[in-house]
Design a protein around this motif. Sequence first.
Motif, short mmCIF file in Angstrom:
data_model
loop_
_atom_site.label_atom_id
_atom_site.label_comp_id
_atom_site.label_asym_id
_atom_site.label_seq_id
_atom_site.Cartn_x
_atom_site.Cartn_y
_atom_site.Cartn_z
N LEU A 151 0.78 -1.33 0.42
CA LEU A 151 -0.15 0.05 0.12
C LEU A 151 1.05 1.17 -0.35
O LEU A 151 1.39 2.29 -0.35
N ALA A 152 1.52 1.57 0.46
CA ALA A 152 2.70 2.41 1.06
C ALA A 152 3.26 3.20 0.00
O ALA A 152 3.52 3.79 -0.49
N GLN A 153 4.25 1.63 -0.99
CA GLN A 153 4.67 1.18 -2.07
C GLN A 153 4.09 2.37 -3.69
O GLN A 153 4.01 3.18 -3.70
N ARG A 154 2.76 2.20 -3.40
CA ARG A 154 1.43 2.64 -4.64
C ARG A 154 1.42 3.65 -4.11
O ARG A 154 1.62 4.51 -5.29
N ALA A 155 1.21 4.46 -2.99
CA ALA A 155 1.17 5.75 -2.50
C ALA A 155 2.27 6.21 -2.26
O ALA A 155 1.83 7.71 -3.51
N ARG A 156 3.16 5.31 -2.79
CA ARG A 156 4.93 6.69 -2.46
C ARG A 156 5.03 6.71 -4.09
O ARG A 156 5.08 8.25 -5.22
N ILE A 157 4.77 5.64 -4.93
CA ILE A 157 4.80 5.98 -6.93
C ILE A 157 3.64 7.05 -7.63
O ILE A 157 3.72 7.93 -8.59
N GLN A 158 2.33 7.17 -6.63
CA GLN A 158 1.25 7.91 -6.96
C GLN A 158 2.13 9.14 -6.65
O GLN A 158 2.13 10.30 -7.57
N ALA A 159 2.76 9.49 -5.98
CA ALA A 159 3.04 10.68 -5.10
C ALA A 159 4.55 11.24 -6.28
O ALA A 159 4.14 12.41 -6.69
#
Length: 565
Positions: free
Chosen positions: A300-308
Amino acid sequence: MTEPTSGQPTARGPKPAIVLVSESRCDFLLDEFGRYQRDYDLRTATSATAATALLHELADQGVPVAMLASESELPDAELFPAMSTWRVLVPTARRIVLIHWNVFRASVPRMSEGLRAGKFDTYLLIPRGVRDEEFHNAITDLLSDWGSSVAGPEIDGIRIVTPSVTPLVMQIRDFLDRMGMPNRTYAPESEQGQEVLALYDGEPGFPLVHGWTAPPMVVDTVRDVAISLYGKPADIVLDGVADLAIVGGGPAGLAAAVYGASEGLSTVLVEAEAVGGQAGTSSMIRNYLGFPRGISGMRLAQRARIQAVRFGTRFFTGWPVTELRPGVAGEPHCLETGGGIVRARTVIVASGVAYRRLGVLPLEELVGLGVFYGAAMTAAREMQDREVYVVGGGNSAGQAAVHLARFARSVTILIRREDLTATMSEYLIREIKWNPRISVQPRTQVVDGGGIGRLEWLTLRDLDEEKETRVDADGLFLLLGAQTNCDWLPAEVARDERGFVLTGRDVPKGSWTEGSPPANLATTVPGVFAVGDVRAGSMKRVAAASGEGASVVPLVHAFLETADS
């Protein structure tokens, strides 16, 4: 000697297996799962008895089982008892129930009950046509989860060379795992260790870390690894001042980074440890909206980081903020870190909370050597066939126990209360009750422990009878509740008696402006906001933190518009 490239394949063992169980549709399922044949060994069984025999055979051959997919109706056994047997044989395998469309409607109530109890990971309608990508999305999600939490990496993008696994090595591995970076540890005398040593200029020390295109380096802290990957905050080039600086890369900070950057704010996020915060250590979050099969905190964190990152957020990982100096008379706020100063017009405090310390000195000295604060996902694989204890009664403790039970011989949850009902979500309580490897020991606390070089035993106290018992223990995972780490905030930022940041109407009336409180997520310092677990009165849930991180961005815009007018 030729330098190994980043992402060099490691020596592979046998292909992990996918076991398909069906009385009459094995050929159909083999065809449907054929797209996975390159990377997985597809096996079939036509009954529960045959599947059990096959799992014994694979275990004897040393073949890991990544997934077991069974039809809901078996010719020789009830599904749930069969699933229970298979769980004991292959505890790390992901378990799926496949339901034929002829019986789907009638099966759903019972399957839903089994899913809520954690008897399997999901149920799926057997595909009725070609290219059923919704079906395969579920399959690949579960295989990805197995690969990231159970299987060793197929590539070693980062090599750690060390003669022994020390607490620092465990911290480095945990950091890399949480950042989604494949890594492996090698002894200096191994072939891979010798390759890395040959590339090092000078007398090497340990641990020696080699990855990407940089030469090998001796590291003294996790921050050394973070610097090599992400640089220092002093490297920021944004005309000197960012619109928004976010302190903390948990769900609240990540949501603020996505929404802030996507709406045109020059955004910087500084994280003291690994992106994801405490949530990033969760093995499986099952109650997060939009992920019906659950999602690990790391993914979840990695997906959000990629988005950001896609929207332009700059990340600096491994750098705790040591001081916030509020801006005066229109000057920007300054965030001090060990790697430089971040200057920003607005600041969002999303630094979350830390687990409380146990306070038992002999155990504090074994942190990283069998004693861990938090879920310590990397350490879970080290607990194969061991006796493990988890201290804590919240959702994080429940998730850690369920994940550890995939590896450990037994997992005992120790709580001071009578039971888990007041502190843990019902879905986790159900899963814990059904898991034969997990037990709950109420009204118990850890008062002592020790071992030679690593944890070997604990002393437990019965809080009702005041009786102490010594038990063998190989792992102790401490998830003891929240305490803030806000010493870096100035006195101007009001906090409650426990150190949580006050916002909105919770701010003391003496700090209101013309009889009006600050905005809902605003602190007592103009341009400084607080979201997530660090904020007083917040709901300590991943979804709530994400919602606050998104909700604060319009307040940031409103502040900047007022400041510019």
